[in-house]
Motif scaffolding. Structure first.
Motif, PDB file in Angstrom:
ATOM      1  N   ALA A  25      44.831  33.498  35.031  1.00 45.57           N
ATOM      2  CA  ALA A  25      44.950  33.311  36.479  1.00 45.57           C
ATOM      3  C   ALA A  25      43.601  33.514  37.172  1.00 45.57           C
ATOM      4  CB  ALA A  25      45.996  34.276  37.037  1.00 45.57           C
ATOM      5  N   LYS A  26      42.843  34.518  36.728  1.00 44.77           N
ATOM      6  CA  LYS A  26      41.511  34.752  37.304  1.00 44.77           C
ATOM      7  C   LYS A  26      40.594  33.560  37.040  1.00 44.77           C
ATOM      8  CE  LYS A  26      41.858  39.782  36.754  1.00 44.77           C
ATOM      9  NZ  LYS A  26      41.386  40.964  35.985  1.00 44.77           N
ATOM     10  N   HIS A  66      41.632  30.426  36.543  1.00 40.22           N
ATOM     11  CA  HIS A  66      42.127  29.310  37.353  1.00 40.22           C
ATOM     12  C   HIS A  66      41.716  29.440  38.816  1.00 40.22           C
ATOM     13  CE1 HIS A  66      45.586  27.909  34.489  1.00 40.22           C
ATOM     14  NE2 HIS A  66      44.389  27.513  34.098  1.00 40.22           N
ATOM     15  N   ARG A  67      41.632  30.661  39.325  1.00 36.49           N
ATOM     16  CA  ARG A  67      41.214  30.846  40.710  1.00 36.49           C
ATOM     17  C   ARG A  67      39.800  30.297  40.909  1.00 36.49           C
ATOM     18  NH1 ARG A  67      41.218  36.073  41.084  1.00 36.49           N
ATOM     19  NH2 ARG A  67      43.393  36.309  41.694  1.00 36.49           N
ATOM     20  N   GLY A 126      39.435  26.364  40.829  1.00 34.77           N
ATOM     21  CA  GLY A 126      39.773  25.625  42.035  1.00 34.77           C
ATOM     22  C   GLY A 126      38.573  25.161  42.828  1.00 34.77           C
ATOM     23  N   ARG A 156      47.385  23.198  36.568  1.00 37.08           N
ATOM     24  CA  ARG A 156      47.180  24.453  35.841  1.00 37.08           C
ATOM     25  C   ARG A 156      48.400  24.880  35.031  1.00 37.08           C
ATOM     26  NH1 ARG A 156      48.088  28.919  40.007  1.00 37.08           N
ATOM     27  NH2 ARG A 156      48.456  27.872  41.989  1.00 37.08           N
ATOM     28  N   GLU A 167      51.241  35.398  38.293  1.00 36.91           N
ATOM     29  CA  GLU A 167      51.378  35.266  39.744  1.00 36.91           C
ATOM     30  C   GLU A 167      50.907  36.489  40.519  1.00 36.91           C
ATOM     31  OE1 GLU A 167      53.985  32.281  41.545  1.00 36.91           O
ATOM     32  OE2 GLU A 167      55.504  33.181  40.217  1.00 36.91           O
ATOM     33  N   GLU A 208      48.067  37.629  40.100  1.00 34.92           N
ATOM     34  CA  GLU A 208      46.667  37.270  40.351  1.00 34.92           C
ATOM     35  C   GLU A 208      46.539  35.982  41.154  1.00 34.92           C
ATOM     36  OE1 GLU A 208      44.041  39.012  39.588  1.00 34.92           O
ATOM     37  OE2 GLU A 208      45.042  40.575  38.419  1.00 34.92           O
ATOM     38  N   LEU A 209      47.449  35.023  40.894  1.00 43.04           N
ATOM     39  CA  LEU A 209      47.352  33.717  41.543  1.00 43.04           C
ATOM     40  C   LEU A 209      48.740  33.081  41.618  1.00 43.04           C
ATOM     41  CD1 LEU A 209      45.447  31.519  42.687  1.00 43.04           C
ATOM     42  CD2 LEU A 209      45.285  30.588  40.365  1.00 43.04           C
TER      43      LEU A 209
END
Length: 333
Positions: A117-118, A120-121, A124, A231, A261, A263-264
């Motif tokens: 998640a980190k 994927h952030r 973006g 993602r 979720e 995290e993102l």
């Protein structure tokens, strides 16, 4: 990995202290730390994209991914005397992410999902170096339709085949059920809004054997299959394998998704893509693809075992999709 491949290291600004073979690669201890030498047969554009992305995330403070090393000529790809291409990457010793139904596996899986998640952030805001049309493709539907064509082809082959093995009879008995499932999922996905609006650069092969736990924390490896996609691609690949190993325990799936979720958060589009990915009988396609593309004079017992496990887990898989993924995606069966 060819024994002479180690000579490629002479093209790098490294003082090699020792080397040893690992699965599909060569590890190198040098004056600058540990590196891994791997054969690379992909496109040069993909390698440039991978390097640009890994550089991008490192500059933004994500230090949990590998890095590509350039040779003395400033190139990412180095060819040996026979023309085979190789890449050299940083490496950190650690243990592979555990998989299964144990507490350790669940803890590892949740840590891996938080790390994803980190990543994927940061993804973006990565613009990349490729054509923007690459981000507008509906890869999920393309993959499903390609798999469907292959499944239909193998079904014709089985019907026309004269003398069949026990495995082939067994496979044929269950074939239409899974093919119908595959076609149904594809038709439903076609009706969804297309366009890849949620596309980011994904790891592309985010599975437990590409996640290492080291003294410094979680380390992500093998970005060679990085690709523009929703993602949900990475989330699905990792969690599906973890769920198979835990017999599709719903609490495992919930914990993995909740860890991500925290995290993102997932957007509604991500959840629906995740629903279709889980709904498609990919494991059945993998079994069929492996069978069809290998020699058929001798069919390993493992083929039958994998299909039997798939059938045993099918009800639990469907229950997980309906009770966990379907609810998140606001889909009713």
């Amino acid at each position: 990995m060819k024994p002479k491949a180690v000579n490629v290291l002479e093209r790098y600004d490294l003082e090699v202290l020792r080397t040893w073979k690992v699965r599909g690669a060569i590890l190198c201890e040098s004056d600058k730390g540990l590196f891994i030498l791997k054969e690379f047969g992909g496109r040069g554009e993909r390698l440039l994209l991978q390097d640009a992305f890994l550089t991008f995330v490192k500059e933004r403070g994500f230090l949990q991914a590998e890095e590509l090393l350039k040779n003395k000529d400033g190139e990412l790809l180095t060819r040996d005397a026979e023309g085979t291409g190789y890449i050299v990457k940083t490496y950190t010793e650690g243990r592979e992410c555990a998989a299964g139904s144990s507490r350790e596996a669940l803890a590892d899986g949740c840590a891996a999902m938080r790390t994803l998640a980190k990543l994927h952030r940061i993804c973006g805001s990565f613009e990349g170096i490729s054509d923007k049309d690459d981000r507008r493709r509906d890869l999920t539907l393309q993959e499903f339709e390609k798999h469907n064509r292959e499944l239909k082809k193998v079904r014709r082959f089985l019907k026309e085949k004269g003398q069949k093995s026990d495995f082939e009879h067994f496979l044929q008995r269950h074939y239409d059920t899974f093919l119908e499932q595959a076609l149904c999922v594809s038709e439903k996905l076609k009706k969804e809004k297309q366009g890849g609006e949620c596309s980011v650069l994904c790891h592309g092969d985010f599975q437990y054997h590409n996640v290492l736990f080291c003294e410094s924390g979680v380390r992500l490896m093998n970005f060679e299959k990085c690709i523009w996609d929703d993602r949900s691609r990475d989330i699905y690949h990792f969690s599906r394998k973890m769920l198979e190993k835990s017999n599709w325990a719903p609490e495992t799936g919930e914990a993995l998704l909740n860890a991500y979720e925290k995290e993102l958060p997932l957007l509604p589009e991500n959840s629906r893509q995740l629903y279709y990915r889980f709904s498609y009988p990919e494991k059945f396609w993998k079994i069929v693809n492996y069978y069809y593309n290998r020699g058929k004079a001798f069919i390993p017992d493992k083929n039958r075992e994998k299909l039997e496990v798939l059938l045993e887990q099918e009800d639990r898989r469907k229950a997980f999709i309906g009770n966990v993924i379907g609810k998140r995606a606001c889909v009713t069966e």
